[in-house]
Design an enzyme around this catalytic site. Structure first.
Site: not given
Length: 438
Positions: A93-97
């Protein structure tokens, strides 16, 4: 030293967070054959299973298992049942970064990057490929990146990061992706990052035939106007409404290319459409912009089933197949030990963090002045303090005052790595997290 794989030996892959198959197709074209793919979204998993089954049938072998569910759930799959595969790959998943988000990193319950590293330790693949957004390359995550590199080193891999642009691999959009490749020591010297292609494809060249397919008289003039690469396609999430081509700034860029970014069309303009129309893209066109172009990249998204928004999200969130293919070919070449072992992969990363390393090597409490001495004065105390503030977002940092000075000690990494008591488990148990995963 063992010999590399022979040219006829099959390269196998397990893919996590596989989505609808952008990376899957690219790796397939690079010579890898999946034994397993794991994806939480049922619609994306159905697309992936449909296409991987078709490819397997064409080649005359059994299709891989596509497991549907949380990739970190032991009831969905067991990493130790897939030990010894050639490659562990995934787009965690991309949202954390993401720059568009809050960049919570380890504090974001969706973060699976550190967990994926631990899975590699259980599976012992020859290589690991993980891709994410450009935000992970920024100073905010320097310590996080270094922790990943250090953990891979402990597991017997040489790892490094590279920021690659989709436009450099025949894809007519910017789409920067931050790629991590880790290889076992015997293969790492044979790895070299793929080189950019000499020419860049434009939106007009890529989409002209699709825009003209229904007889629109303005297609040729439109293609001439759309004479550069597109901004990054935005896949969106389940929390928001129907599909469109991104936030306001992105829509302005699309408009300058002659594209209406407010939604997705059902079909290309027809013969009665005004020649000066600013058309919307269809899902087929968006897929072309993402790199699904030509017979080798044929992929069935089931777009005729009346689920335009679902299809758009699958396409928009993908890792462009030509990009995955280029990196996959570089990894396959290393695993076959082709060429001369002259590479220095993983020996000196531009994405390392000297503050994290100095604090870890010290082990105890150290002042800003002590860290500055350890770094031979390359950073000021103010710069070091700012970097420690970044570290505090992903690691426990104990601060104590000694002799009138603040001292700092690096503690545990907050990232989810499979801990039984991590907050991620509670979030999934209440479905709070599932609804946030796009």
């Amino acid at each position: 030293m063992m010999d590399g794989l022979g040219p006829e030996e099959r390269l196998t892959a397990v893919e996590i967070c596989a989505g609808a198959g952008g990376q899957s197709l690219g790796l397939h074209l690079a010579g890898f054959r999946h034994t397993l793919a794991v994806e939480i979204d049922r619609d994306a998993a159905a697309t992936l299973e449909r296409n991987l089954s078709r490819l397997a049938e064409k080649e005359g072998h059994e299709p891989p298992l596509v497991a549907v569910g949380d990739v970190a759930d032991s009831s969905v799959w067991d990493p130790q049942s897939y030990t010894g595969v050639s490659l562990l790959a995934g787009g965690v998943p991309c949202p954390p970064f993401s720059i568009a988000g809050r960049q919570l990193g380890s504090s974001d319950e969706r973060d699976l990057f550190a967990w994926a590293v631990e899975v590699a330790g259980k599976m012992n693949p020859d290589a690991v490929l993980l891709e994410n957004v450009r935000g992970l390359s920024m100073p905010r995550f320097a310590g996080y990146r270094q922790a990943v590199l250090d953990r891979f080193a402990e597991l017997g891999y040489r790892a490094d990061w590279r920021l690659l642009e989709a436009k450099d691999f025949g894809v007519p959009q910017l789409r920067p992706r931050f790629i991590l490749v880790a290889l076992r020591e015997e293969f790492a010297p044979y790895f070299a990052w793929p080189e950019p292609m000499p020419t860049v494809q434009t939106v007009g060249a890529a989409l002209y035939d699709l825009m003209a397919a229904n007889g629109w008289q303005g297609a040729e003039a439109w293609a001439k106007r759309a004479n550069r690469v597109a901004p990054t396609v935005v896949g969106g999430s389940k929390k928001h409404g129907g599909p469109d081509l991104g936030p306001t700034r992105a829509k302005r860029e699309w408009r300058s290319l002659g594209v209406d970014g407010l939604g997705i069309a059902d079909a290309a303009p027809g013969p009665d459409s005004p020649a000066d129309l600013v058309p919307k893209l269809t899902n087929q066109m968006v897929a072309r912009i993402q790199g699904w172009a030509g017979p080798a990249y044929d992929w069935d998204f089931g777009d005729g089933r009346g689920r335009k928004t679902t299809t758009y999200r699958q396409i928009g969130n993908a890792f462009p197949p030509p990009m995955a293919r280029a990196v996959g070919l570089a990894i396959a070449s290393a695993l076959r030990k082709e060429g001369h072992p002259a590479g220095d992969h993983g020996t000196r990363s531009q994405y390392s963090d000297e503050i994290y390393r100095a604090m870890r090597e010290h082990g105890g409490y150290v002042s800003l002045a002590g860290l500055r001495r350890a770094l031979a004065g390359t950073l000021t105390e103010e710069e070091i303090e700012r970097r420690i503030e970044f570290l505090q977002q992903d690691f426990e940092i104990d601060v104590r005052q000694r002799g009138g000075l603040l001292t700092y000690r690096l503690g545990n990494w907050r990232a989810f790595r499979g801990q039984d008591d991590h907050a991620r488990h509670e979030a999934f148990a209440t479905d709070r997290l599932r609804s946030k995963i796009s």
